[in-house]
Design a protein around this motif. Structure first.
Motif, PDB file in Angstrom:
ATOM      1  N   ASN A   1     -16.926  24.899  45.637  1.00  0.00           N
ATOM      2  CA  ASN A   1     -16.883  25.321  44.233  1.00  0.00           C
ATOM      3  C   ASN A   1     -16.367  24.237  43.294  1.00  0.00           C
ATOM      4  O   ASN A   1     -16.261  24.447  42.093  1.00  0.00           O
ATOM      5  CB  ASN A   1     -16.083  26.619  44.067  1.00  0.00           C
ATOM      6  CG  ASN A   1     -14.602  26.442  44.327  1.00  0.00           C
ATOM      7  OD1 ASN A   1     -14.131  25.380  44.695  1.00  0.00           O
ATOM      8  ND2 ASN A   1     -13.852  27.536  44.160  1.00  0.00           N
TER       9      ASN A   1
ATOM     10  N   LEU B   1     -21.567  21.258  38.508  1.00  0.00           N
ATOM     11  CA  LEU B   1     -20.886  22.364  37.827  1.00  0.00           C
ATOM     12  C   LEU B   1     -21.608  22.796  36.554  1.00  0.00           C
ATOM     13  O   LEU B   1     -21.354  23.891  36.043  1.00  0.00           O
ATOM     14  CB  LEU B   1     -19.436  21.962  37.523  1.00  0.00           C
ATOM     15  CG  LEU B   1     -18.565  21.640  38.761  1.00  0.00           C
ATOM     16  CD1 LEU B   1     -17.133  21.302  38.323  1.00  0.00           C
ATOM     17  CD2 LEU B   1     -18.571  22.810  39.736  1.00  0.00           C
TER      18      LEU B   1
ATOM     19  N   CYS C   1     -22.591  32.028  49.413  1.00  0.00           N
ATOM     20  CA  CYS C   1     -23.463  32.557  48.366  1.00  0.00           C
ATOM     21  C   CYS C   1     -24.600  33.355  48.996  1.00  0.00           C
ATOM     22  O   CYS C   1     -25.276  32.874  49.912  1.00  0.00           O
ATOM     23  CB  CYS C   1     -24.026  31.401  47.538  1.00  0.00           C
ATOM     24  SG  CYS C   1     -25.107  31.896  46.169  1.00  0.00           S
TER      25      CYS C   1
ATOM     26  N   CYS D   1     -33.232  24.774  40.084  1.00  0.00           N
ATOM     27  CA  CYS D   1     -31.938  24.307  39.562  1.00  0.00           C
ATOM     28  C   CYS D   1     -32.161  23.098  38.658  1.00  0.00           C
ATOM     29  O   CYS D   1     -33.030  22.258  38.912  1.00  0.00           O
ATOM     30  CB  CYS D   1     -31.016  23.886  40.717  1.00  0.00           C
ATOM     31  SG  CYS D   1     -30.559  25.208  41.861  1.00  0.00           S
TER      32      CYS D   1
ATOM     33  N   VAL E   1     -22.353  25.443  42.222  1.00  0.00           N
ATOM     34  CA  VAL E   1     -22.201  26.824  41.738  1.00  0.00           C
ATOM     35  C   VAL E   1     -23.201  27.726  42.459  1.00  0.00           C
ATOM     36  O   VAL E   1     -24.229  27.263  42.965  1.00  0.00           O
ATOM     37  CB  VAL E   1     -22.430  26.907  40.209  1.00  0.00           C
ATOM     38  CG1 VAL E   1     -21.305  26.216  39.457  1.00  0.00           C
ATOM     39  CG2 VAL E   1     -23.792  26.320  39.832  1.00  0.00           C
ATOM     40  N   CYS E   2     -22.843  29.028  42.508  1.00  0.00           N
ATOM     41  CA  CYS E   2     -23.751  30.049  43.063  1.00  0.00           C
ATOM     42  C   CYS E   2     -24.300  30.828  41.868  1.00  0.00           C
ATOM     43  O   CYS E   2     -23.559  31.487  41.136  1.00  0.00           O
ATOM     44  CB  CYS E   2     -22.989  30.963  44.009  1.00  0.00           C
ATOM     45  SG  CYS E   2     -23.964  32.350  44.658  1.00  0.00           S
ATOM     46  N   LEU E   3     -25.617  30.743  41.660  1.00  0.00           N
ATOM     47  CA  LEU E   3     -26.233  31.369  40.504  1.00  0.00           C
ATOM     48  C   LEU E   3     -26.989  32.626  40.921  1.00  0.00           C
ATOM     49  O   LEU E   3     -27.716  32.626  41.932  1.00  0.00           O
ATOM     50  CB  LEU E   3     -27.192  30.380  39.826  1.00  0.00           C
ATOM     51  CG  LEU E   3     -26.525  29.085  39.303  1.00  0.00           C
ATOM     52  CD1 LEU E   3     -27.578  28.129  38.752  1.00  0.00           C
ATOM     53  CD2 LEU E   3     -25.476  29.401  38.232  1.00  0.00           C
TER      54      LEU E   3
END
Length: 635
Positions: free
Chosen positions: A319, A334, A310, A343, A323-325
């Motif tokens: 994954n 998730l 990420c 986060c 998650v990569c935001l």
């Protein structure tokens, strides 16, 4: 006769002096009247249940009909053979001396035993780099390995020098010369292969030449320096790695199975793009090596497929758990979202005006309704328990401190966690050589193994020292003193002895053997006492003492009191004055060497040979009290 006299001591003394006894025998044994317990597989009960005798005797040791006696010294099962092992080797771990073995699986050769597949003719292999052909050991210290029995079958030797070669890759010509290649021939004294050369007037000429080396039409010459088979590729190997063991320099390889990358060769599944992995903690995604020095392992190629990176920092994450935001931030969970730059998980918190607010709070940490807060310090899922782990062991690899665990699979005991099958009571095993009986850990540092939970169920402990023993082979005869003996044994002043090959004269006297006391069959002795009084004790008695009419004299203080005049008694005679032991004989009876004496085994004094002996007899009197008196009783 020796067996008869031994059992007469314990049997008749009790029968005449005390009465009928009640016996409890170990599992697998039966009572023989009141004389003792016997094993019906190797013994019989004779003379109207008064004497225990061997079904078969091998120098004083009983054996069953499913066994045989070798040379009157050693007992084996029928179908087994005997080997006199005098040496060991890398393939042999059998005890020295006479040993029973299964000749369908093992070989007895050159004074040792080895698995039959590791023998050759009448010899056991002495070197694991060897081969066996036509019952002869060949190619010692070669590439052939006796642990791969199929491989050495291709070994052969050539000529008087017995040069070793492989008959799948070479031939022996004129019984003198080994040449490489199954199509090899001799051109004078030189080897050549018909697929790549011809012999003209004693000279070898190439069909194709690669800088002077002949090659066939099924091969090609790389850069006029190196020959490979058609279909193979060439790699110039300059380095090795943990995944590569190929020789340095030009190497032929199969490109459908191997990869040539960054100057080395590696299995194709351990390559990524045009690179071989250089670290086994890596992952490959979109032909790029990522997550180096991560938890991912290249030996588990399916697992690293969940790895991702990420943002510009290429932060590694999984994954399936995160998650990569915004292509910048990795968040765990998730259902993770960003609240500003922070986060949060929608199952445990909400974002209000750029601030994260918990649905439930555990000392400031959010948790969901499917979790609970332990002691306002630690969060676990509903259904899980909490263990405060303070130590680890060989069975525990859990983190120190508060830890959530599934109590149906794990145990929290003595400040550690362990799989529930490796716990005992409220304790985790601290030593893998242990057993658990009645929720207590016993037999630590024993032969029992906690990894085999069914096996230790036969373990028990005996006495205050908690001596470990196996109930299938031994008994705790004296729990007060912690004395463990083999099944079928009895005690003589605290020492175990085998009543089938020995007898106890009482007190602290020596445990004598039926045969020669110095023989290997009679190795257990206790300290000899100067007392000549035997002790016979009945533990369960239901009748009063009965006067014995077998012995002329009733009351006594020592064995000699029970002896009749010399004409009626046997005496202890020695062949040589310096002998420690003598034999009982009666010179008034013909022949002197007959078996008329009640004691057939060795003696030290005349009173040892008398028909009667002075014994301490314990009994229940008419008032129901236990009493003890000395009385002459038959041996």
């Amino acid at each position: 006769m020796a067996q008869h006299n031994i059992n007469t001591i314990s049997l008749l003394s009790l029968l005449y002096a005390v009465g009928v006894l009640s016996l409890t025998c170990p599992i697998g044994q039966q009572p023989c009247g009141t004389s003792g317990c016997y094993d019906p597989t190797i013994q019989g009960c004779a003379n109207s249940s008064t004497v225990i005798q061997c079904i078969n005797s091998c120098n004083g040791t009983c054996y069953s009909n499913s066994q045989y006696c070798y040379n009157n010294t050693f007992i084996c099962n029928l179908g087994e053979s005997v080997c006199n092992v005098q040496s060991t080797s890398f393939l042999s771990s059998y005890p020295l001396g006479l040993t029973c073995y299964n000749s369908s699986k093992l070989a007895c050769a050159n004074t040792t035993i080895c698995p039959i597949q590791y023998s050759c003719g009448n010899q056991c292999f002495t070197n694991y780099q060897s081969s066996c052909v036509n019952n002869q050991t060949i190619c010692v210290n070669s590439r052939y390995n006796v642990y791969a029995p199929d491989s050495p079958q291709t070994a052969r030797v050539c000529g008087p020098q017995r040069q070793c070669y492989d008959n799948t890759t070479g031939v022996c010509l004129n019984e003198t010369t080994v040449c490489f290649g199954l199509d090899a021939r001799l051109c004078g004294s030189k080897c050549y292969n018909t697929s790549s050369a011809v012999c003209i007037d004693g000279n070898v000429q190439c069909i194709n030449s690669c800088n002077g080396t002949c090659y066939s039409n099924s091969q090609y010459c790389y850069n006029n320096t190196f020959i490979c088979n058609l279909g193979e590729s060439v790699c110039n190997v300059q380095s090795t790695s943990f995944l590569s063991s190929y020789p340095l320099g030009l190497t032929c390889y199969n490109s459908s199975k191997l990869a040539c990358a960054n100057t080395t060769i590696c299995p194709i599944q351990y390559s990524c793009g045009n690179q071989c992995f250089t670290n086994y903690q890596s992952s490959c995604v979109n032909n790029q090596t990522i997550c180096v020095n991560s938890r991912y392992n290249v030996y588990a190629p399916d697992s690293p497929q969940t790895a991702r990176v990420c943002g510009p920092q290429r932060q590694c994450y999984d994954n399936t758990t995160g998650v990569c935001l915004n292509e910048t931030t990795v968040c765990f969970g998730l259902d993770a979202r960003l609240c500003g730059s922070k986060c949060y998980n929608t199952s445990s918190a909400v974002c209000i005006d750029g601030n994260v607010q918990c649905i439930n709070s555990c000392n400031g940490t959010c948790y969901s309704n499917s979790q609970y807060c332990y002691n306002n310090t630690f969060i676990c899922n509903l259904g899980e328990s909490v263990c405060n782990v303070q130590s680890t062991s060989f069975l525990s690899s859990y983190p120190l401190g508060l830890t959530c665990y599934n109590s149906s699979k794990l145990a929290c005991a003595n400040t550690t966690m362990c799989p529930i099958q490796y716990s005992c009571g409220n304790q985790c095993f601290t030593n893998y050589q242990s057993s658990c009986v009645n929720n207590q850990t016993i037999c630590v540092n024993s032969r029992y193994n906690v990894y085999a939970p069914d096996s230790p169920q036969t373990a028990r402990v005996c006495g205050p020292q908690r001596q470990c023993y196996d109930i299938t082979t031994h008994l705790c005869i004296d729990d007060i003193n912690g004395t463990v003996c083999a099944i079928g044994s009895q005690l003589c002043s605290g020492v175990c002895y085998n009543p089938q090959s020995q007898y106890c004269t009482g007190g602290n006297n020596t445990i004598y053997c039926q045969s020669n006391p110095s023989s290997s069959m009679c190795s257990v002795t206790s300290t000899e006492s100067t007392s000549s009084t035997s002790t016979i004790t009945a533990t369960t008695v239901t009748t009063t003492v009965a006067s014995s009419t077998c012995c002329t004299i009733q009351n006594c203080t020592k064995n000699s009191d029970c002896c009749q005049p010399a004409l009626f008694e046997c005496k202890c005679y020695r062949h040589n004055a310096n002998d420690i032991y003598g034999s009982c004989a009666n010179p008034n009876i013909t022949p002197i060497c007959g078996t008329n004496c009640p004691v057939i085994s060795k003696c030290k004094q005349d009173s040892d040979c008398c028909k009667c002996q002075c014994a301490d007899v314990t009994f229940t009197d008419l008032d129901g009290q236990f009493s003890t008196k000395k009385q002459c009783v038959r041996r």
